[in-house]
Motif scaffolding. Structure first.
Motif, short mmCIF file in Angstrom:
data_model
loop_
_atom_site.label_atom_id
_atom_site.label_comp_id
_atom_site.label_asym_id
_atom_site.label_seq_id
_atom_site.Cartn_x
_atom_site.Cartn_y
_atom_site.Cartn_z
N SER A 3 -0.11 5.63 -7.50
CA SER A 3 -1.08 4.78 -8.18
C SER A 3 -2.47 5.38 -8.04
O SER A 3 -2.78 6.01 -7.02
CB SER A 3 -1.10 3.38 -7.57
OG SER A 3 0.08 2.70 -7.86
N ASN A 4 -3.29 5.14 -9.06
CA ASN A 4 -4.66 5.63 -8.95
C ASN A 4 -5.45 4.68 -8.04
O ASN A 4 -4.98 3.62 -7.65
CB ASN A 4 -5.31 5.78 -10.33
CG ASN A 4 -5.42 4.47 -11.08
OD1 ASN A 4 -5.54 3.40 -10.48
ND2 ASN A 4 -5.35 4.53 -12.39
N HIS A 5 -6.66 5.05 -7.68
CA HIS A 5 -7.45 4.28 -6.72
C HIS A 5 -7.77 2.89 -7.23
O HIS A 5 -7.74 1.92 -6.47
CB HIS A 5 -8.74 5.02 -6.38
CG HIS A 5 -8.51 6.30 -5.63
ND1 HIS A 5 -7.98 6.31 -4.36
CD2 HIS A 5 -8.70 7.59 -5.97
CE1 HIS A 5 -7.86 7.56 -3.95
NE2 HIS A 5 -8.30 8.37 -4.91
N TYR A 6 -8.03 2.76 -8.52
CA TYR A 6 -8.35 1.45 -9.09
C TYR A 6 -7.16 0.50 -8.95
O TYR A 6 -7.31 -0.64 -8.51
CB TYR A 6 -8.76 1.60 -10.56
CG TYR A 6 -8.99 0.27 -11.23
CD1 TYR A 6 -10.16 -0.44 -10.99
CD2 TYR A 6 -8.04 -0.28 -12.08
CE1 TYR A 6 -10.38 -1.67 -11.58
CE2 TYR A 6 -8.25 -1.51 -12.68
CZ TYR A 6 -9.42 -2.19 -12.42
OH TYR A 6 -9.64 -3.41 -13.00
N THR A 7 -5.98 0.96 -9.32
CA THR A 7 -4.79 0.13 -9.23
C THR A 7 -4.49 -0.26 -7.79
O THR A 7 -4.13 -1.41 -7.50
CB THR A 7 -3.57 0.86 -9.84
OG1 THR A 7 -3.89 1.24 -11.18
CG2 THR A 7 -2.34 -0.02 -9.84
N THR A 8 -4.66 0.66 -6.87
CA THR A 8 -4.44 0.37 -5.46
C THR A 8 -5.41 -0.71 -4.98
O THR A 8 -5.02 -1.64 -4.27
CB THR A 8 -4.59 1.64 -4.62
OG1 THR A 8 -3.66 2.62 -5.09
CG2 THR A 8 -4.33 1.37 -3.15
N LYS A 9 -6.67 -0.63 -5.38
CA LYS A 9 -7.65 -1.64 -4.99
C LYS A 9 -7.30 -3.01 -5.58
O LYS A 9 -7.42 -4.03 -4.90
CB LYS A 9 -9.05 -1.23 -5.44
CG LYS A 9 -9.62 -0.10 -4.61
CD LYS A 9 -10.99 0.31 -5.11
CE LYS A 9 -11.48 1.53 -4.34
NZ LYS A 9 -12.76 2.01 -4.86
N VAL A 10 -6.86 -3.02 -6.83
CA VAL A 10 -6.46 -4.28 -7.47
C VAL A 10 -5.28 -4.90 -6.72
O VAL A 10 -5.25 -6.12 -6.47
CB VAL A 10 -6.13 -4.07 -8.96
CG1 VAL A 10 -5.45 -5.30 -9.55
CG2 VAL A 10 -7.39 -3.72 -9.74
N TYR B 237 0.84 -1.20 0.00
CA TYR B 237 0.00 0.00 0.00
C TYR B 237 0.88 1.26 0.00
O TYR B 237 0.62 2.20 -0.75
CB TYR B 237 -0.94 0.01 1.21
CG TYR B 237 -1.80 1.25 1.26
CD1 TYR B 237 -2.89 1.38 0.41
CD2 TYR B 237 -1.50 2.29 2.12
CE1 TYR B 237 -3.67 2.51 0.43
CE2 TYR B 237 -2.27 3.44 2.14
CZ TYR B 237 -3.35 3.54 1.30
OH TYR B 237 -4.11 4.69 1.31
#
Length: 113
Positions: A72-79, A64
């Protein structure tokens, strides 16, 4: 019109922290896999399993932090975090499959005699 991808700029003084945190992701990941594997194989006591999970938690936090450092954007962080949850179960799935295959071939071996 051309599509242009804009990458976030990483300041030169951020390269060392990024390198260190990325290294910690790898070290904690190997530690988690090794401790869980050795505990499941019987080389370590099952009491070591919480230490393995601690390594997984530290790996997740490091990943993280790496995502934050590289913007990183939010989508990449969630992935990445969903991938870490999957990584939590990979050693358990591996040993379950090995156990089930041993049972299957043990039954096949006894049936042939």
């Amino acid at each position: 019109m051309e599509n242009v991808v804009g990458w976030p700029t990483i300041a030169p003084d951020q390269f060392l922290p990024i390198f260190v945190v990325a290294t910690l992701v790898l070290v904690f990941g190997v530690g988690y896999a090794a401790i869980i594997t050795l505990a499941k194989m019987g080389f370590f006591s099952k009491k070591w399993m919480p230490v393995g999970y601690l390594f997984w938690g530290l790996q997740t936090l490091s990943l993280y932090e790496l995502a934050v450092l590289i913007h990183s954007n939010h989508y990449t962080t969630k992935v990445l975090l969903v991938t870490m949850v999957a990584y939590l179960f990979v050693p358990h799935l591996y040993f379950y499959l090995v156990s089930e295959s041993e049972k299957r071939y043990e039954n096949d071996h006894t049936d042939s005699h």
